[in-house]
Design a protein around this motif. Structure first.
Motif, mmCIF file in Angstrom:
data_model
loop_
_atom_site.group_PDB
_atom_site.id
_atom_site.type_symbol
_atom_site.label_atom_id
_atom_site.label_comp_id
_atom_site.label_asym_id
_atom_site.label_seq_id
_atom_site.Cartn_x
_atom_site.Cartn_y
_atom_site.Cartn_z
ATOM 1 N N UNK A 197 0.881 -1.319 -0.032
ATOM 2 C CA UNK A 197 0.041 0.122 -0.107
ATOM 3 C C UNK A 197 0.822 1.255 -0.022
ATOM 4 N N UNK A 198 1.956 1.343 0.919
ATOM 5 C CA UNK A 198 2.540 2.384 1.029
ATOM 6 C C UNK A 198 3.597 2.688 -0.322
ATOM 7 N N UNK A 199 4.089 1.582 -0.889
ATOM 8 C CA UNK A 199 4.681 1.604 -2.035
ATOM 9 C C UNK A 199 4.088 2.372 -3.109
ATOM 10 N N UNK A 200 2.612 1.918 -3.412
ATOM 11 C CA UNK A 200 1.731 2.313 -4.440
ATOM 12 C C UNK A 200 1.400 3.663 -4.140
ATOM 13 N N UNK A 241 14.386 2.086 -8.091
ATOM 14 C CA UNK A 241 13.489 1.044 -8.072
ATOM 15 C C UNK A 241 12.436 1.275 -6.892
ATOM 16 N N UNK A 242 11.188 0.822 -7.014
ATOM 17 C CA UNK A 242 10.392 0.649 -6.145
ATOM 18 C C UNK A 242 9.912 -0.705 -5.419
ATOM 19 N N UNK A 243 9.178 -0.815 -4.605
ATOM 20 C CA UNK A 243 8.971 -2.040 -3.959
ATOM 21 C C UNK A 243 8.440 -3.236 -4.823
ATOM 22 N N UNK A 244 7.462 -2.869 -5.656
ATOM 23 C CA UNK A 244 7.089 -3.955 -6.617
ATOM 24 C C UNK A 244 8.226 -4.366 -7.719
ATOM 25 N N UNK A 245 9.017 -3.493 -8.208
ATOM 26 C CA UNK A 245 10.161 -3.977 -8.898
ATOM 27 C C UNK A 245 10.947 -4.974 -8.400
ATOM 28 N N UNK A 246 10.842 -4.862 -6.983
ATOM 29 C CA UNK A 246 11.918 -5.918 -6.295
ATOM 30 C C UNK A 246 10.944 -7.164 -5.893
ATOM 31 N N UNK A 316 12.213 -2.118 -12.994
ATOM 32 C CA UNK A 316 11.378 -2.862 -13.748
ATOM 33 C C UNK A 316 10.723 -2.026 -14.613
ATOM 34 N N UNK A 317 11.255 -1.992 -16.232
ATOM 35 C CA UNK A 317 10.387 -0.984 -16.856
ATOM 36 C C UNK A 317 9.005 -1.186 -17.320
ATOM 37 N N UNK A 318 8.763 -2.276 -17.052
ATOM 38 C CA UNK A 318 7.282 -2.689 -17.326
ATOM 39 C C UNK A 318 6.441 -3.190 -15.657
ATOM 40 N N UNK A 319 6.987 -2.516 -14.614
ATOM 41 C CA UNK A 319 6.529 -2.407 -13.392
ATOM 42 C C UNK A 319 4.967 -1.808 -13.487
ATOM 43 N N UNK A 320 4.231 -2.677 -12.811
ATOM 44 C CA UNK A 320 2.641 -2.271 -12.980
ATOM 45 C C UNK A 320 2.582 -0.848 -12.249
ATOM 46 N N UNK A 321 3.260 -0.432 -11.586
ATOM 47 C CA UNK A 321 3.029 0.986 -10.767
ATOM 48 C C UNK A 321 4.211 1.998 -11.250
ATOM 49 N N UNK A 326 1.892 2.706 -16.408
ATOM 50 C CA UNK A 326 1.451 1.971 -15.487
ATOM 51 C C UNK A 326 0.150 1.285 -15.687
ATOM 52 N N UNK A 327 -0.113 0.172 -15.188
ATOM 53 C CA UNK A 327 -1.373 -0.585 -15.542
ATOM 54 C C UNK A 327 -2.079 -0.164 -14.010
#
Length: 472
Positions: A197-200, A241-246, A316-321, A326-327
């Motif tokens: 939640x915090x990352x996004x 980088x964001x948390x979702x990338x990792x 991640x260049x395709x990270x959803x966030x 972003x998706x």
């Protein structure tokens, strides 16, 4: 008992009065000095000091008043901070999510550094088990909101800054509204849904997220979502980088540890929380990404007292966030996404079918009947040896879940097949299910009814059978 309750009520009343007086004092100080709301004078200050022989012109910095220079002088002396850096700190707003083992030391040092406003988010209340590591809370704060308890302590440390407590659970309905008010966010939480939640939310708000964690004797720290456009000292366009990338996918809920389930040495979150505050200070005064824990992961080992940093995977260049396209453009239900609850301190796993589970009262009755009839019954406590040595039910044997395999499992299977009743118990009724399932997967169908686990574990035993049994 009546006298105790009366004293508690009097103390609560005095605390409320004290808080009101502290707020009144803060407002008086702010209105008395010609300052902005953040406590910094808007104009160059020139004063004159007269002695017997002459008049001396005294200049107090660019925008810092006399009290600020005196109070923060030890960090102003640092070339990387200086007067300009201190002005930035005094004009900054930092949100700390979680007033626990990480959030308390982080808030303490940020308040000491003179951050203009500190927001503290925590839905929980102070418990006796918190105090060994959550250093903003005291014995007298038990059952008080952690956010309010932390705010009161911070006000007593620095009355020149603004402290805003949020006594709520952060979720997708309120996160962005709160986060947008601040410059830097500190993730001092202990659960996976809130981390996502915090990352996004930080990516959407284009804010940096300083994320820390601590468990047992280990701690970790990094900075997610750094953006160069917010730092005038950066020469090139850069996005961290964001948390979702990792971690694109959340881990299984049963694999995530917690301080309440696995324990933690108090100084470990203290170390990580202090470093979170340091990263926030460095970021706010304008350090570039190469001097911050951006795309680097700090690991602290309290056993060996070592620090090491590892390089994180590239963004991640395709990270959803955080990608260019972003998706995910709005916050989601993170408890559903992670298949875990954000508010629970301990998991409540549902692994076994109801026929393989008994409650604490049934266990108590069973133990009494077995004693009277000399029936064979094995009560297996699957907590760690340290926990078993703290407290246990008479007659229980200790087979720690981490070691429950091979010969130990064969031993239990042999007893079950010889018509013995086997019951597994743990602290909260989660690990006991895992151990029971290991046996149930191996035992003959005709003997499965002799394998049980205790719903709610020793906490349920303490609540329903023996009130003197320690709860931890």
């Amino acid at each position: 008992m009546e006298h105790i309750q009366r004293l508690e009520q009097e103390i609560d009343h005095l605390k409320k009065t004290l808080q009101e007086k502290e707020n009144e004092l803060f407002e008086m100080k702010r209105n008395w000095m010609p300052m902005q709301s953040n406590g910094i004078q808007p104009e160059f200050t020139t004063l004159y000091s007269r002695n017997e022989n002459n008049v001396t012109k005294v200049q107090y910095g660019d925008k810092l008043p006399k009290w600020a220079i005196e109070r923060y002088s030890r960090q102003i002396l640092l070339p990387d901070i200086g007067v300009a850096g201190q002005e930035k700190l005094c004009n900054s707003k930092v949100l700390i999510v979680g007033a626990g083992g990480l959030g308390c030391p982080a808030a303490l040092y940020l308040a000491g550094a003179g951050i203009g406003e500190i927001g503290i988010v925590d839905y929980d209340k102070v418990d006796l088990t918190n105090i060994h590591r959550q250093i903003l809370h005291a014995e007298c704060d038990q059952n008080k909101s952690k956010a309010e308890s932390a705010a009161e302590t911070l006000k007593s440390i620095n009355s020149n800054i603004k402290i805003t407590p949020y006594t709520i659970q952060l979720d997708s309905s309120n996160a962005l509204d709160i986060i947008y008010k601040f410059d830097v966010i500190l993730d001092c939480t202990d659960n996976v849904p809130t981390r996502y939640l915090l990352n996004d939310a930080c990516v959407m708000a284009k804010l940096p997220l300083i994320s820390g964690s601590a468990l047992k004797m280990e701690g970790q720290l990094t900075v997610y979502g750094y953006r160069s456009e917010r730092n005038i000292n950066e020469k090139d366009v850069y996005q961290g980088v964001c948390y979702r990338c990792v971690f694109p996918n959340p881990p299984p809920a049963e694999t995530v540890g917690s301080c309440s389930a696995n324990g933690v040495a108090g100084p470990v979150p203290g170390v990580i929380g202090a470093l979170q505050a340091l990263e926030a200070i460095k970021l706010l005064v304008g350090h570039t990404h190469d001097k911050l824990l951006v795309e680097r992961f700090l690991i602290f080992d309290g056993d060996e007292v070592t620090f090491r940093t590892v390089k994180l995977r590239s963004r991640d260049l395709n990270c959803p966030v955080c990608s260019e396209n972003p998706t995910m453009t709005k916050l989601i239900d993170y408890e559903v996404f992670c298949k875990a609850q954000a508010k629970e301190k301990d998991l409540d796993l549902q692994i076994l079918a109801p026929e393989y589970r008994i409650n604490a009262n049934q266990l108590n009755e069973q133990l009494r009947n077995n004693f009277n009839t000399n029936q064979r019954h094995l009560l297996i406590d699957v907590r760690s040896e340290a926990e078993f040595n703290m407290c246990r039910i008479d007659g229980a044997v200790n087979y720690p879940i981490e070691q429950f395999r091979d010969a130990k499992v064969d031993e239990v299977l042999k007893m079950v097949n010889q018509n013995s009743q086997v019951t597994f118990i743990c602290r909260r009724g989660n690990d006991s299910q895992l151990a029971a399932k290991i046996v149930l997967d191996e035992v003959d169908e005709d003997h499965k009814s002799r394998v049980k686990d205790v719903i709610g574990g020793l906490h349920a035993w303490s609540e329903n059978v023996d009130r003197n049994f320690p709860v931890y």
